[in-house]
Design a protein around this motif. Sequence first.
Motif, PDB file in Angstrom:
ATOM      1  N   CYS A 150      -3.631  -4.537   1.168  1.00  0.00           N
ATOM      2  CA  CYS A 150      -3.426  -4.079  -0.300  1.00  0.00           C
ATOM      3  C   CYS A 150      -4.508  -2.973  -0.560  1.00  0.00           C
ATOM      4  O   CYS A 150      -5.305  -2.750   0.183  1.00  0.00           O
ATOM      5  N   PHE A 151      -4.487  -2.364  -1.707  1.00  0.00           N
ATOM      6  CA  PHE A 151      -5.462  -1.647  -2.256  1.00  0.00           C
ATOM      7  C   PHE A 151      -6.658  -2.411  -2.710  1.00  0.00           C
ATOM      8  O   PHE A 151      -6.669  -3.205  -3.333  1.00  0.00           O
ATOM      9  N   SER A 152      -7.982  -1.672  -2.396  1.00  0.00           N
ATOM     10  CA  SER A 152      -9.313  -2.568  -2.641  1.00  0.00           C
ATOM     11  C   SER A 152      -9.139  -2.769  -4.045  1.00  0.00           C
ATOM     12  O   SER A 152      -9.895  -3.792  -4.379  1.00  0.00           O
ATOM     13  N   GLU A 153      -8.922  -2.070  -4.991  1.00  0.00           N
ATOM     14  CA  GLU A 153      -8.866  -2.299  -6.555  1.00  0.00           C
ATOM     15  C   GLU A 153      -8.259  -3.609  -6.847  1.00  0.00           C
ATOM     16  O   GLU A 153      -8.779  -4.240  -7.775  1.00  0.00           O
ATOM     17  N   THR A 154      -7.241  -3.999  -5.979  1.00  0.00           N
ATOM     18  CA  THR A 154      -6.508  -5.373  -6.364  1.00  0.00           C
ATOM     19  C   THR A 154      -7.295  -6.788  -6.047  1.00  0.00           C
ATOM     20  O   THR A 154      -6.849  -7.746  -6.424  1.00  0.00           O
ATOM     21  N   LEU A 155      -8.538  -6.512  -5.284  1.00  0.00           N
ATOM     22  CA  LEU A 155      -9.370  -7.285  -5.000  1.00  0.00           C
ATOM     23  C   LEU A 155     -10.428  -7.612  -5.979  1.00  0.00           C
ATOM     24  O   LEU A 155     -11.336  -8.588  -5.832  1.00  0.00           O
ATOM     25  N   ILE A 202       0.637  -1.509   0.145  1.00  0.00           N
ATOM     26  CA  ILE A 202      -0.083   0.003  -0.068  1.00  0.00           C
ATOM     27  C   ILE A 202       0.994   1.272   0.190  1.00  0.00           C
ATOM     28  O   ILE A 202       0.421   2.293   0.616  1.00  0.00           O
ATOM     29  N   GLY A 203       1.923   1.028  -0.696  1.00  0.00           N
ATOM     30  CA  GLY A 203       2.922   2.499  -0.957  1.00  0.00           C
ATOM     31  C   GLY A 203       2.404   3.165  -1.718  1.00  0.00           C
ATOM     32  O   GLY A 203       1.838   2.812  -2.731  1.00  0.00           O
ATOM     33  N   GLY A 204       3.195   4.516  -2.324  1.00  0.00           N
ATOM     34  CA  GLY A 204       2.826   5.202  -3.275  1.00  0.00           C
ATOM     35  C   GLY A 204       3.420   4.677  -4.609  1.00  0.00           C
ATOM     36  O   GLY A 204       2.401   4.801  -5.566  1.00  0.00           O
ATOM     37  N   ARG A 213      -1.369   2.627  12.106  1.00  0.00           N
ATOM     38  CA  ARG A 213      -0.492   1.878  11.165  1.00  0.00           C
ATOM     39  C   ARG A 213      -1.617   1.284  10.174  1.00  0.00           C
ATOM     40  O   ARG A 213      -2.529   0.548  10.459  1.00  0.00           O
ATOM     41  N   SER A 214      -0.967   1.572   8.961  1.00  0.00           N
ATOM     42  CA  SER A 214      -2.016   1.046   7.723  1.00  0.00           C
ATOM     43  C   SER A 214      -3.332   1.282   7.843  1.00  0.00           C
ATOM     44  O   SER A 214      -4.196   0.436   7.953  1.00  0.00           O
ATOM     45  N   PRO A 215      -3.759   2.726   8.036  1.00  0.00           N
ATOM     46  CA  PRO A 215      -4.969   3.037   8.145  1.00  0.00           C
ATOM     47  C   PRO A 215      -5.724   2.534   6.802  1.00  0.00           C
ATOM     48  O   PRO A 215      -5.349   2.799   5.621  1.00  0.00           O
ATOM     49  N   SER A 216      -7.061   2.519   6.942  1.00  0.00           N
ATOM     50  CA  SER A 216      -7.958   2.188   5.727  1.00  0.00           C
ATOM     51  C   SER A 216      -8.056   3.185   4.906  1.00  0.00           C
ATOM     52  O   SER A 216      -7.971   4.471   5.220  1.00  0.00           O
ATOM     53  N   ASP A 217      -8.320   3.049   3.703  1.00  0.00           N
ATOM     54  CA  ASP A 217      -8.626   4.171   2.758  1.00  0.00           C
ATOM     55  C   ASP A 217      -9.845   5.174   3.370  1.00  0.00           C
ATOM     56  O   ASP A 217      -9.781   6.214   3.111  1.00  0.00           O
ATOM     57  N   SER A 218     -10.751   4.436   3.896  1.00  0.00           N
ATOM     58  CA  SER A 218     -11.723   5.437   4.535  1.00  0.00           C
ATOM     59  C   SER A 218     -11.223   6.329   5.669  1.00  0.00           C
ATOM     60  O   SER A 218     -11.859   7.514   5.621  1.00  0.00           O
ATOM     61  N   LEU A 219     -10.608   5.618   6.443  1.00  0.00           N
ATOM     62  CA  LEU A 219      -9.911   6.533   7.552  1.00  0.00           C
ATOM     63  C   LEU A 219      -9.216   7.645   6.873  1.00  0.00           C
ATOM     64  O   LEU A 219      -9.009   8.690   7.599  1.00  0.00           O
ATOM     65  N   LYS A 220      -8.572   7.191   6.035  1.00  0.00           N
ATOM     66  CA  LYS A 220      -7.269   8.020   5.480  1.00  0.00           C
ATOM     67  C   LYS A 220      -7.878   9.273   4.821  1.00  0.00           C
ATOM     68  O   LYS A 220      -7.650  10.400   4.994  1.00  0.00           O
ATOM     69  N   VAL A 221      -8.995   9.018   4.252  1.00  0.00           N
ATOM     70  CA  VAL A 221      -9.923  10.380   3.583  1.00  0.00           C
ATOM     71  C   VAL A 221     -10.512  11.084   4.924  1.00  0.00           C
ATOM     72  O   VAL A 221     -10.420  12.268   4.875  1.00  0.00           O
ATOM     73  N   SER A 222     -10.981  10.364   5.765  1.00  0.00           N
ATOM     74  CA  SER A 222     -11.460  11.370   6.956  1.00  0.00           C
ATOM     75  C   SER A 222     -10.351  11.994   7.576  1.00  0.00           C
ATOM     76  O   SER A 222     -10.706  13.270   8.098  1.00  0.00           O
ATOM     77  N   LEU A 223      -9.223  11.512   7.794  1.00  0.00           N
ATOM     78  CA  LEU A 223      -7.880  12.272   8.426  1.00  0.00           C
ATOM     79  C   LEU A 223      -7.747  13.444   7.451  1.00  0.00           C
ATOM     80  O   LEU A 223      -7.578  14.613   8.051  1.00  0.00           O
ATOM     81  N   LEU A 224      -7.649  13.234   6.309  1.00  0.00           N
ATOM     82  CA  LEU A 224      -7.206  14.388   5.146  1.00  0.00           C
ATOM     83  C   LEU A 224      -8.302  15.422   5.236  1.00  0.00           C
ATOM     84  O   LEU A 224      -7.898  16.588   5.300  1.00  0.00           O
ATOM     85  N   GLN A 225      -9.780  15.077   5.278  1.00  0.00           N
ATOM     86  CA  GLN A 225     -10.581  16.127   5.345  1.00  0.00           C
ATOM     87  C   GLN A 225     -10.621  16.759   6.635  1.00  0.00           C
ATOM     88  O   GLN A 225     -11.166  18.117   6.864  1.00  0.00           O
ATOM     89  N   GLY A 226     -10.233  16.198   7.840  1.00  0.00           N
ATOM     90  CA  GLY A 226     -10.564  16.520   9.252  1.00  0.00           C
ATOM     91  C   GLY A 226      -9.202  17.490   9.592  1.00  0.00           C
ATOM     92  O   GLY A 226      -9.303  17.849  10.683  1.00  0.00           O
ATOM     93  N   SER A 227      -8.307  17.527   8.831  1.00  0.00           N
ATOM     94  CA  SER A 227      -6.760  18.035   9.422  1.00  0.00           C
ATOM     95  C   SER A 227      -6.677  19.561   8.801  1.00  0.00           C
ATOM     96  O   SER A 227      -6.900  19.837   7.833  1.00  0.00           O
ATOM     97  N   ALA A 228      -5.914  20.105   9.705  1.00  0.00           N
ATOM     98  CA  ALA A 228      -5.473  21.707   9.150  1.00  0.00           C
ATOM     99  C   ALA A 228      -4.522  21.597   8.320  1.00  0.00           C
ATOM    100  O   ALA A 228      -4.496  22.554   7.572  1.00  0.00           O
ATOM    101  N   ASN A 275     -14.108  10.517  -3.372  1.00  0.00           N
ATOM    102  CA  ASN A 275     -15.315  11.291  -3.560  1.00  0.00           C
ATOM    103  C   ASN A 275     -16.607  10.597  -2.806  1.00  0.00           C
ATOM    104  O   ASN A 275     -17.517  11.093  -2.696  1.00  0.00           O
ATOM    105  N   GLN A 276     -16.170   9.453  -2.279  1.00  0.00           N
ATOM    106  CA  GLN A 276     -17.346   8.753  -1.563  1.00  0.00           C
ATOM    107  C   GLN A 276     -16.981   9.120   0.065  1.00  0.00           C
ATOM    108  O   GLN A 276     -16.236   9.246   0.492  1.00  0.00           O
ATOM    109  N   ALA A 277     -18.282   9.277   0.523  1.00  0.00           N
ATOM    110  CA  ALA A 277     -18.413   9.614   1.819  1.00  0.00           C
ATOM    111  C   ALA A 277     -17.635   8.408   2.703  1.00  0.00           C
ATOM    112  O   ALA A 277     -18.093   7.172   2.452  1.00  0.00           O
ATOM    113  N   PRO A 278     -16.924   8.272   3.551  1.00  0.00           N
ATOM    114  CA  PRO A 278     -16.325   7.467   4.288  1.00  0.00           C
ATOM    115  C   PRO A 278     -17.355   6.685   5.135  1.00  0.00           C
ATOM    116  O   PRO A 278     -18.173   7.034   5.600  1.00  0.00           O
TER     117      PRO A 278
END
Length: 405
Positions: free
Chosen positions: A46-51, A13-15, A290-305, A196-199
């Motif tokens: 892994c990233f969800s698309e690979t499933l 799940i790296g860049g 450690r290894s946050p889910s895509d959903s949590l990552k979006v929440s973090l990005l949207q909620g951070s200064a 674009n999807q709500a977590p």
Amino acid sequence: MARVVFLHPDLGIGGAERLVVDAAVALRSRGCRVQIWTAHHDPTHCFSETLDPDLPVECVGDWLPTSVFGYLHALCAYLRMIYLAFYLVFLSGVEYDVVVCDQVSVCIPVLRLSRPRKKVLFYCHFPDQLLSQRGGALRRLYRAPVDWLEEITTGMADMVLVNSLFTAGVFRETFRSLGGVHTDVLYPSLNTHSFNQAPTEEPGLQGLLPEGTSCTFLSLNRYERKKNLGLALEALAALRARLAPGLTAGLHLVVAGGYDERVSENVQHYAELKELAAGLGLEGCVSFLRSPSDSLKVSLLQGSAAVLYTPSREHFGIVPVEAMYCCCPVIAVQSGGPLESVADGETGFLCEPTAEAFSRAMEKLLRAPQLRRDMGHAGRRRVQEKFSLEAFSDQLHGYILRLTQ
């Protein structure tokens, strides 16, 4: 319809893995038949698309070691990729037109043995020899043939792409014998679907952050020492030391990133960072994920200064692009890829890699909520204009068509 196979060492799940997955999805959207071949793929990491059954992932050679008693990582990676390429060419029976490989170029000579010969596109994130420390004489002796192989085999690709102008310059400086090799820049894109999807997977940040948190900064990177994550902790400590007590009460830092228990450095550095936080007196002010889910990552990005992006000479870095799309300003080191992705003073701040410089940028955003909003909106516009998946898909598909015509 072009048939494309992607070869990648470890589909975590790296860049680099995010780019491979986005590239595969992009070509599939343009009508290509796409497969991803890798030496390691863990469905729980892994990233969800690979499933997705429509994006086949074949895992071959995971039984081969990734190191020998904690050493020879590069050599083992080379052997795994050579085996993977050999299996694809001689044993798989898979029909394809183009192979796209990245990170490890030593498999290219094997790929060129296919009959009829298939085209090979190599995507250079950064010269591998620059990603490892030189060490003592014994290590330099070990790295010399490995580095030589990297340079020679990279030049054997039919087409070479790089992820930024910065990497293009480093490519020319490092691979002196490849002066005649043309490199095109293909900026990584952002697959905005998940953003674009709500977590839905997580309850949000309420249970994660301490009660009373009013301003959150986010560090988002793998738990690797070269990412300089300690700078984010030191910047928070410097900021708290300068602010009045009333402003520090609701201040919090979230350190989140890719973590793999198989990687000893991840385990060690996670412990080192927790120890550093304690030494700086930041207990209760920092959360480690450690290894946050895509959903949590979006929440973090949207909620951070702001996102604190601490690596120096990062070849590109997708995190600043992800942050800007989520309307989150970026405070990054003024070197490498962020010089091309972040607009200084418009979508964030580019700083010297010091706690003092980072903390002053953090203070500006802390004291000016309207500035945070303005930078956030400017960042989203910049991603839509410069790093859209549509533009990335068109450019990559054009390269595939050029190779198959």
